[in-house]
Motif scaffolding. Structure first.
Motif, mmCIF file in Angstrom:
data_model
loop_
_atom_site.group_PDB
_atom_site.id
_atom_site.type_symbol
_atom_site.label_atom_id
_atom_site.label_comp_id
_atom_site.label_asym_id
_atom_site.label_seq_id
_atom_site.Cartn_x
_atom_site.Cartn_y
_atom_site.Cartn_z
ATOM 1 N N UNK A 1 0.875 -1.175 0.000
ATOM 2 C CA UNK A 1 0.000 0.000 0.000
ATOM 3 C C UNK A 1 0.909 1.221 0.000
ATOM 4 N N UNK A 2 1.236 1.675 -1.208
ATOM 5 C CA UNK A 2 2.323 2.635 -1.415
ATOM 6 C C UNK A 2 2.087 3.965 -0.706
ATOM 7 N N UNK A 3 0.852 4.412 -0.655
ATOM 8 C CA UNK A 3 0.601 5.731 -0.061
ATOM 9 C C UNK A 3 0.669 5.710 1.467
ATOM 10 N N UNK A 4 0.678 4.511 2.059
ATOM 11 C CA UNK A 4 0.816 4.402 3.510
ATOM 12 C C UNK A 4 2.270 4.222 3.945
ATOM 13 N N UNK A 5 3.127 3.827 3.000
ATOM 14 C CA UNK A 5 4.517 3.516 3.349
ATOM 15 C C UNK A 5 5.284 4.725 3.870
ATOM 16 N N UNK A 6 5.223 5.893 3.220
ATOM 17 C CA UNK A 6 6.052 7.010 3.709
ATOM 18 C C UNK A 6 5.774 7.388 5.159
ATOM 19 N N UNK A 7 4.508 7.405 5.554
ATOM 20 C CA UNK A 7 4.169 7.756 6.928
ATOM 21 C C UNK A 7 4.708 6.763 7.928
ATOM 22 N N UNK A 8 4.674 5.480 7.561
ATOM 23 C CA UNK A 8 5.197 4.458 8.474
ATOM 24 C C UNK A 8 6.722 4.533 8.571
ATOM 25 N N UNK B 1 8.530 7.076 8.167
ATOM 26 C CA UNK B 1 8.910 8.297 8.870
ATOM 27 C C UNK B 1 8.949 8.100 10.384
ATOM 28 N N UNK B 2 8.211 7.112 10.871
ATOM 29 C CA UNK B 2 8.239 6.813 12.299
ATOM 30 C C UNK B 2 9.512 6.086 12.717
ATOM 31 N N UNK B 3 10.229 5.544 11.711
ATOM 32 C CA UNK B 3 11.491 4.872 11.999
ATOM 33 C C UNK B 3 11.347 3.513 12.640
ATOM 34 N N UNK B 4 10.203 2.858 12.435
ATOM 35 C CA UNK B 4 9.995 1.579 13.131
ATOM 36 C C UNK B 4 9.503 0.455 12.218
ATOM 37 N N UNK B 5 9.333 0.696 10.915
ATOM 38 C CA UNK B 5 9.019 -0.392 10.000
ATOM 39 C C UNK B 5 7.582 -0.453 9.550
ATOM 40 N N UNK B 6 7.293 -1.465 8.701
ATOM 41 C CA UNK B 6 5.983 -1.639 8.073
ATOM 42 C C UNK B 6 4.997 -2.367 8.990
ATOM 43 N N UNK B 7 3.761 -1.926 8.990
ATOM 44 C CA UNK B 7 2.656 -2.695 9.562
ATOM 45 C C UNK B 7 1.439 -2.530 8.656
ATOM 46 N N UNK B 8 0.814 -1.366 8.675
ATOM 47 C CA UNK B 8 -0.395 -1.153 7.892
ATOM 48 C C UNK B 8 -0.136 -1.191 6.387
ATOM 49 N N UNK B 9 1.043 -0.793 5.966
ATOM 50 C CA UNK B 9 1.327 -0.708 4.534
ATOM 51 C C UNK B 9 1.669 -2.051 3.897
ATOM 52 N N UNK B 10 1.743 -3.117 4.689
ATOM 53 C CA UNK B 10 2.053 -4.446 4.152
ATOM 54 C C UNK B 10 1.002 -5.453 4.626
ATOM 55 N N UNK B 11 -0.130 -5.543 3.896
ATOM 56 C CA UNK B 11 -1.185 -6.499 4.255
ATOM 57 C C UNK B 11 -0.790 -7.918 3.843
ATOM 58 N N UNK B 12 -1.655 -8.906 4.077
ATOM 59 C CA UNK B 12 -1.322 -10.274 3.666
ATOM 60 C C UNK B 12 -1.036 -10.375 2.176
ATOM 61 N N UNK B 13 -0.043 -11.181 1.822
ATOM 62 C CA UNK B 13 0.312 -11.398 0.422
ATOM 63 C C UNK B 13 -0.198 -12.767 -0.031
ATOM 64 N N UNK B 14 0.032 -13.083 -1.297
ATOM 65 C CA UNK B 14 -0.400 -14.364 -1.868
ATOM 66 C C UNK B 14 0.799 -15.072 -2.491
ATOM 67 N N UNK B 15 0.743 -16.411 -2.513
ATOM 68 C CA UNK B 15 1.787 -17.206 -3.142
ATOM 69 C C UNK B 15 1.184 -18.059 -4.256
#
Length: 318
Positions: A157-164, A166-180
């Protein structure tokens, strides 16, 4: 050997061994892939039926751990170049890696559900499933621990990545479940596997049109044994850990690459095409995924036969 997990009563599905041409599936003595990885192996059971990719879960429907690298440093370089940032030299010697959502992966044909304002994007990757890896394992030990290879759509979720970030602590909301991919394959059954990389074109179609045709064995700065050893430096990895390659990315004549319809290898995510548009034209023009858009990710062997089956997903608004 090719394996798949089909829908069953439990969340972990039912494990089966798939024919090379992906037309039939045979039962396995191990009830689930995690059980097989924990030590029972892939002994064939009785009973065979037609293989239907629509009935597949991801090979490991949930995993103890999913660690995604960024092995194609060309992709990282483009990200930073598009925003005018210099890339640290250490990025070429020390892999980037984040810990993703692993408690419930999407099925290969599940919808991608989200708010278009989030900047929904696909990322076509190669991934491996490991056996147990001890803390501090060597590169050779890491290589020996690779049990299965598959494809991944690591949704971002590209538009959520910069805000996360900027907190200096990594991805959570911007990386939802993926598929294989529906099918995972043992390394010995992959002609393009060289012990550390998978050579072959990862194909991506967006709305029925070629979007990406990048070779996974080209421009991969960090191979899978290197990524696994990096992940295991300070922690053991349980059997069933998934390690992703990050977005497959190729250069072209030393440059950032071109779209498929311009004679290039295209891109394995929309963000990379937008980066190149920004570099060349000053602004991106390709939109992120919208409701109704369809993404297909797959790889073929030299005869045109699909190796892993297809990740085939449609975007649906939240």
């Amino acid at each position: 050997m090719k394996i798949a997990t089909i829908k069953g009563e439990g969340a972990d599905g039912v494990l089966g061994v798939v024919s090379d041409d992906l037309t039939s599936i045979q039962s396995c003595s191990a009830a689930t892939l995690q059980v097989a990885l924990d030590g029972t192996g892939f002994e064939l059971g009785e009973g065979q039926q037609a293989f239907d990719q629509a009935e597949c879960l991801s090979p490991l429907p949930r995993a103890y751990q999913f660690l995604d690298g960024s092995a194609y440093v060309n992709h990282v370089e483009l990200v930073r170049r598009a925003r005018g940032a210099k890339m640290p030299d250490s990025f070429w010697t020390d892999p980037l890696m984040y810990q993703g959502c692993s408690d419930s992966f999407l099925n290969p044909s599940d919808d991608i559900v989200g708010d278009p304002a989030w900047g929904i994007d696909f990322e076509a990757e190669v991934a491996v499933i490991t056996g147990h890896v001890r803390m501090g394992a060597s590169r050779d030990e890491a290589a020996a621990a690779i049990k299965l290879v598959m494809l991944c759509n690591d949704i971002s979720l590209r538009n959520l990545i910069p805000g996360e970030l900027a907190k200096g602590f990594g991805f959570v909301q911007s990386k939802p479940p993926c598929a294989f991919s529906p099918v995972a394959v043992t390394p010995d059954a992959l002609p393009g596997w060289d012990g550390g990389k998978l050579h072959g074109v990862v194909k991506v179609d967006l709305n029925g049109q070629p979007f990406g045709r990048s070779d996974a064995g080209v421009d991969m700065t960090f191979d899978f044994p290197t990524l696994i050893a990096h992940a295991a430096k300070t922690r053991p990895l349980a059997a069933g850990t998934i390690i992703g390659s990050g977005t497959v990315s190729n250069k072209l004549d030393g440059g950032p690459g071109k779209p498929v319809d311009q004679g290039g290898a295209g891109y394995s995510c929309i963000a990379e095409q937008r980066m190149v548009e920004t570099i060349l034209d000053g602004a991106p023009k390709t939109p992120f995924l919208q409701p109704g858009d369809h993404v297909k990710i797959w790889m073929e062997d030299d005869t045109g036969q699909s190796i892993f089956g297809e990740i085939s997903q449609t975007v649906r608004a939240l």
